[in-house]
Scaffold this motif. Structure first.
Motif, PDB file in Angstrom:
ATOM      1  N   LEU A 115      -2.264 -13.924   1.665  1.00  0.00           N
ATOM      2  CA  LEU A 115      -1.443 -14.412   2.780  1.00  0.00           C
ATOM      3  C   LEU A 115      -0.141 -13.608   2.818  1.00  0.00           C
ATOM      4  O   LEU A 115       0.964 -14.133   2.703  1.00  0.00           O
ATOM      5  CB  LEU A 115      -1.160 -15.905   2.655  1.00  0.00           C
ATOM      6  CG  LEU A 115      -0.710 -16.598   3.959  1.00  0.00           C
ATOM      7  CD1 LEU A 115      -1.839 -16.596   4.985  1.00  0.00           C
ATOM      8  CD2 LEU A 115      -0.251 -18.011   3.693  1.00  0.00           C
ATOM      9  N   ALA A 116      -0.304 -12.297   2.975  1.00  0.00           N
ATOM     10  CA  ALA A 116       0.793 -11.343   2.785  1.00  0.00           C
ATOM     11  C   ALA A 116       1.718 -11.262   3.987  1.00  0.00           C
ATOM     12  O   ALA A 116       1.834 -10.220   4.654  1.00  0.00           O
ATOM     13  CB  ALA A 116       0.225  -9.970   2.449  1.00  0.00           C
ATOM     14  N   THR A 117       2.439 -12.346   4.249  1.00  0.00           N
ATOM     15  CA  THR A 117       3.395 -12.342   5.357  1.00  0.00           C
ATOM     16  C   THR A 117       4.615 -11.473   5.046  1.00  0.00           C
ATOM     17  O   THR A 117       5.400 -11.160   5.941  1.00  0.00           O
ATOM     18  CB  THR A 117       3.850 -13.772   5.672  1.00  0.00           C
ATOM     19  OG1 THR A 117       4.375 -14.367   4.478  1.00  0.00           O
ATOM     20  CG2 THR A 117       2.680 -14.609   6.181  1.00  0.00           C
ATOM     21  N   GLY A 118       4.772 -11.090   3.773  1.00  0.00           N
ATOM     22  CA  GLY A 118       5.852 -10.182   3.400  1.00  0.00           C
ATOM     23  C   GLY A 118       5.492  -8.725   3.585  1.00  0.00           C
ATOM     24  O   GLY A 118       6.335  -7.841   3.389  1.00  0.00           O
ATOM     25  N   GLY A 119       4.245  -8.454   3.970  1.00  0.00           N
ATOM     26  CA  GLY A 119       3.822  -7.088   4.238  1.00  0.00           C
ATOM     27  C   GLY A 119       2.751  -6.589   3.291  1.00  0.00           C
ATOM     28  O   GLY A 119       2.471  -7.190   2.253  1.00  0.00           O
ATOM     29  N   VAL A 120       2.136  -5.477   3.671  1.00  0.00           N
ATOM     30  CA  VAL A 120       1.147  -4.781   2.842  1.00  0.00           C
ATOM     31  C   VAL A 120       1.703  -3.391   2.555  1.00  0.00           C
ATOM     32  O   VAL A 120       2.115  -2.675   3.468  1.00  0.00           O
ATOM     33  CB  VAL A 120      -0.212  -4.676   3.555  1.00  0.00           C
ATOM     34  CG1 VAL A 120      -1.176  -3.788   2.768  1.00  0.00           C
ATOM     35  CG2 VAL A 120      -0.823  -6.065   3.741  1.00  0.00           C
ATOM     36  N   ILE A 121       1.705  -3.019   1.281  1.00  0.00           N
ATOM     37  CA  ILE A 121       2.246  -1.731   0.842  1.00  0.00           C
ATOM     38  C   ILE A 121       1.123  -0.890   0.256  1.00  0.00           C
ATOM     39  O   ILE A 121       0.373  -1.350  -0.607  1.00  0.00           O
ATOM     40  CB  ILE A 121       3.345  -1.919  -0.230  1.00  0.00           C
ATOM     41  CG1 ILE A 121       4.436  -2.879   0.268  1.00  0.00           C
ATOM     42  CG2 ILE A 121       3.920  -0.575  -0.640  1.00  0.00           C
ATOM     43  CD1 ILE A 121       5.222  -2.368   1.442  1.00  0.00           C
ATOM     44  N   LEU A 122       0.998   0.353   0.727  1.00  0.00           N
ATOM     45  CA  LEU A 122       0.025   1.294   0.179  1.00  0.00           C
ATOM     46  C   LEU A 122       0.727   2.220  -0.804  1.00  0.00           C
ATOM     47  O   LEU A 122       1.700   2.886  -0.443  1.00  0.00           O
ATOM     48  CB  LEU A 122      -0.623   2.126   1.292  1.00  0.00           C
ATOM     49  CG  LEU A 122      -1.831   1.536   2.021  1.00  0.00           C
ATOM     50  CD1 LEU A 122      -1.456   0.246   2.729  1.00  0.00           C
ATOM     51  CD2 LEU A 122      -2.391   2.540   3.015  1.00  0.00           C
ATOM     52  N   GLY A 123       0.254   2.231  -2.048  1.00  0.00           N
ATOM     53  CA  GLY A 123       0.790   3.128  -3.051  1.00  0.00           C
ATOM     54  C   GLY A 123      -0.238   4.182  -3.419  1.00  0.00           C
ATOM     55  O   GLY A 123      -1.192   4.429  -2.690  1.00  0.00           O
ATOM     56  N   GLY A 124      -0.057   4.813  -4.577  1.00  0.00           N
ATOM     57  CA  GLY A 124      -0.997   5.821  -5.045  1.00  0.00           C
ATOM     58  C   GLY A 124      -0.770   7.172  -4.399  1.00  0.00           C
ATOM     59  O   GLY A 124       0.085   7.345  -3.530  1.00  0.00           O
ATOM     60  N   GLY A 125      -1.579   8.145  -4.822  1.00  0.00           N
ATOM     61  CA  GLY A 125      -1.386   9.508  -4.351  1.00  0.00           C
ATOM     62  C   GLY A 125      -2.107   9.857  -3.071  1.00  0.00           C
ATOM     63  O   GLY A 125      -1.718  10.796  -2.365  1.00  0.00           O
ATOM     64  N   ILE A 126      -3.161   9.113  -2.730  1.00  0.00           N
ATOM     65  CA  ILE A 126      -3.966   9.496  -1.573  1.00  0.00           C
ATOM     66  C   ILE A 126      -3.277   9.172  -0.250  1.00  0.00           C
ATOM     67  O   ILE A 126      -3.265   9.990   0.671  1.00  0.00           O
ATOM     68  CB  ILE A 126      -5.359   8.832  -1.643  1.00  0.00           C
ATOM     69  CG1 ILE A 126      -6.160   9.430  -2.800  1.00  0.00           C
ATOM     70  CG2 ILE A 126      -6.113   9.021  -0.327  1.00  0.00           C
ATOM     71  CD1 ILE A 126      -7.543   8.836  -2.968  1.00  0.00           C
ATOM     72  N   ALA A 127      -2.707   7.976  -0.138  1.00  0.00           N
ATOM     73  CA  ALA A 127      -2.135   7.547   1.149  1.00  0.00           C
ATOM     74  C   ALA A 127      -1.090   8.522   1.694  1.00  0.00           C
ATOM     75  O   ALA A 127      -1.176   8.931   2.863  1.00  0.00           O
ATOM     76  CB  ALA A 127      -1.572   6.140   1.033  1.00  0.00           C
ATOM     77  N   PRO A 128      -0.086   8.934   0.912  1.00  0.00           N
ATOM     78  CA  PRO A 128       0.881   9.886   1.476  1.00  0.00           C
ATOM     79  C   PRO A 128       0.264  11.249   1.782  1.00  0.00           C
ATOM     80  O   PRO A 128       0.710  11.943   2.696  1.00  0.00           O
ATOM     81  CB  PRO A 128       1.958   9.997   0.394  1.00  0.00           C
ATOM     82  CG  PRO A 128       1.345   9.472  -0.843  1.00  0.00           C
ATOM     83  CD  PRO A 128       0.325   8.467  -0.421  1.00  0.00           C
ATOM     84  N   ALA A 129      -0.796  11.621   1.040  1.00  0.00           N
ATOM     85  CA  ALA A 129      -1.432  12.923   1.261  1.00  0.00           C
ATOM     86  C   ALA A 129      -2.225  12.960   2.559  1.00  0.00           C
ATOM     87  O   ALA A 129      -2.416  14.033   3.143  1.00  0.00           O
ATOM     88  CB  ALA A 129      -2.338  13.273   0.084  1.00  0.00           C
ATOM     89  N   ILE A 130      -2.706  11.795   3.016  1.00  0.00           N
ATOM     90  CA  ILE A 130      -3.514  11.762   4.247  1.00  0.00           C
ATOM     91  C   ILE A 130      -2.831  10.911   5.313  1.00  0.00           C
ATOM     92  O   ILE A 130      -3.492  10.316   6.159  1.00  0.00           O
ATOM     93  CB  ILE A 130      -4.944  11.249   3.968  1.00  0.00           C
ATOM     94  CG1 ILE A 130      -4.932   9.790   3.465  1.00  0.00           C
ATOM     95  CG2 ILE A 130      -5.661  12.145   2.974  1.00  0.00           C
ATOM     96  CD1 ILE A 130      -6.296   9.119   3.508  1.00  0.00           C
ATOM     97  N   LEU A 131      -1.511  10.862   5.280  1.00  0.00           N
ATOM     98  CA  LEU A 131      -0.760  10.022   6.211  1.00  0.00           C
ATOM     99  C   LEU A 131      -1.130  10.266   7.676  1.00  0.00           C
ATOM    100  O   LEU A 131      -1.273   9.296   8.441  1.00  0.00           O
ATOM    101  CB  LEU A 131       0.732  10.233   5.988  1.00  0.00           C
ATOM    102  CG  LEU A 131       1.685   9.216   6.594  1.00  0.00           C
ATOM    103  CD1 LEU A 131       1.351   7.803   6.150  1.00  0.00           C
ATOM    104  CD2 LEU A 131       3.126   9.560   6.210  1.00  0.00           C
ATOM    105  N   PRO A 132      -1.308  11.527   8.127  1.00  0.00           N
ATOM    106  CA  PRO A 132      -1.723  11.718   9.527  1.00  0.00           C
ATOM    107  C   PRO A 132      -3.052  11.036   9.852  1.00  0.00           C
ATOM    108  O   PRO A 132      -3.229  10.504  10.955  1.00  0.00           O
ATOM    109  CB  PRO A 132      -1.835  13.242   9.646  1.00  0.00           C
ATOM    110  CG  PRO A 132      -0.924  13.779   8.592  1.00  0.00           C
ATOM    111  CD  PRO A 132      -1.053  12.812   7.448  1.00  0.00           C
ATOM    112  N   VAL A 133      -3.986  11.032   8.889  1.00  0.00           N
ATOM    113  CA  VAL A 133      -5.286  10.376   9.113  1.00  0.00           C
ATOM    114  C   VAL A 133      -5.097   8.864   9.212  1.00  0.00           C
ATOM    115  O   VAL A 133      -5.670   8.207  10.092  1.00  0.00           O
ATOM    116  CB  VAL A 133      -6.267  10.714   7.977  1.00  0.00           C
ATOM    117  CG1 VAL A 133      -7.599   9.988   8.177  1.00  0.00           C
ATOM    118  CG2 VAL A 133      -6.497  12.217   7.890  1.00  0.00           C
TER     119      VAL A 133
END
Length: 329
Positions: A261-279
């Motif tokens: 029940l993440a009303t405070g938001g969802v955060i993506l960490g790790g190395g893949i997300a920033p590397a494929i941010l345009p996707v």
């Protein structure tokens, strides 16, 4: 001085932090290829080089921490808090789940260390879900704890079972089940998972490939090659593999938003997300995140962000060390 780190299946990041009032100043940070070393303790000794006085040592590890010990999920390492303490010559050694460490860092990161995928106003006291695809898939969450702020909690949610959403994903599930038996979300939403999606598309759907790509895949890191070939526009298979991967990542993130029940938001960490941010910004991720039937409108009000700070997990480990051991004298 605090030695803090993040030990993952691909790389281990170690840093030295010095308390400055209520903040932590990073004095040094280095990255090591995890499989080049027989143990975490060997990396700790290499990092310190026989010098430096360490008061506290805390490392986030990619695996569950039970009774001060962890058997890492994607490395043949068994680590204990005592072995970390001895390797660093510290007065206390600590272990924390790597995603729990990342979650510890989230409240301490400035706004410019996040990329926004869905801009929304987070509920001030709402739970925050943290999910990170890398060598594996890590999951943690931040629960509000009275006046003390957020309490970061670990989980092994990345190993929940994968549930296909359509006939294509059912075929993908069957293809993976034939190889592994049980199919977890991590089998797809991870670096190896991206390569598995690519191989599925090539083998079962016969998506053609540009000359030279298969050779690169055999010689280099496949997830990186797929991302680079997609960026260069040479590989239709890579482009589709990343689109499918983004959709599966979004679906997993949406499931966690509902579970916590993440009303405070969802955060993506790790190395893949920033590397494929345009996707991730193209639409497949958010559409899958939102596609939860009657809860679509609820999820449309959840902020979704990507951590852009590579020292987030070490920073979180350092804050965990201070939280557990108290201020340094």
């Amino acid at each position: 001085m605090i030695l803090a780190g993040d030990a993952g299946g691909t790389k281990t990041n170690l840093a030295l932090f010095r308390p400055r009032g209520t903040a932590l100043a990073c004095e040094e940070i280095r990255s090591f290829t995890s499989r080049d070393f027989p143990s975490l303790e060997a990396i700790l000794k290499e990092f310190l080089g026989g010098g430096g006085e360490v008061d506290l040592a805390c490392v986030g590890v990619a695996g569950p921490v039970l009774s001060g010990e962890s058997r890492l999920t994607n490395l043949p390492w068994v680590v204990s808090e005592e072995s970390v303490r001895l390797a660093c010559g510290a007065r206390r050694g600590l272990l924390v789940n790597d995603l729990q460490a990342t979650a510890f860092a989230v409240p301490h990161l400035p706004p410019d260390k996040f990329a926004v995928l869905q801009e929304r106003e987070a509920e001030p006291r709402g739970t925050v879900a943290v999910i990170a695809a890398g060598t594996g898939l890590g999951v943690a969450f931040l629960a509000r704890s009275g006046e003390k702020g957020y309490l970061p909690l670990a989980s092994e949610g990345g190993h929940m079972g994968f549930s296909p959403r359509d006939e294509r994903e059912a075929s993908l599930h069957a293809w993976l089940r034939a190889q592994y038996g049980r199919v977890s979300v991590e089998r797809l939403v991870s670096g190896p998972g991206l390569y598995a999606i690519y191989r599925f598309l090539r083998e079962t759907e016969r998506i053609p490939e540009a000359p030279g790509v298969e050779e690169r895949l055999s010689l280099e890191d496949p997830p990186r090659v797929i991302a680079e070939e997609r960026q260069a526009g040479r590989s239709a298979a890579s482009r589709e593999a990343l689109r499918v991967f983004a959709s599966l990542y979004g679906a997993a993130a949406g499931d966690l938003a509902l579970a916590f029940l993440a009303t405070g938001g969802v955060i993506l960490g790790g190395g893949i997300a920033p590397a494929i941010l345009p996707v991730l910004s193209e639409g497949a991720f958010l559409e899958a995140f939102l596609a939860k039937g009657r809860f679509r409108e609820f999820l449309s009000r959840v902020a979704v962000k990507v951590i852009l700070c590579e020292k987030a997990a070490p920073l979180g480990s350092a804050h965990y060390a201070l939280d557990m051991a108290g201020p340094l004298s």
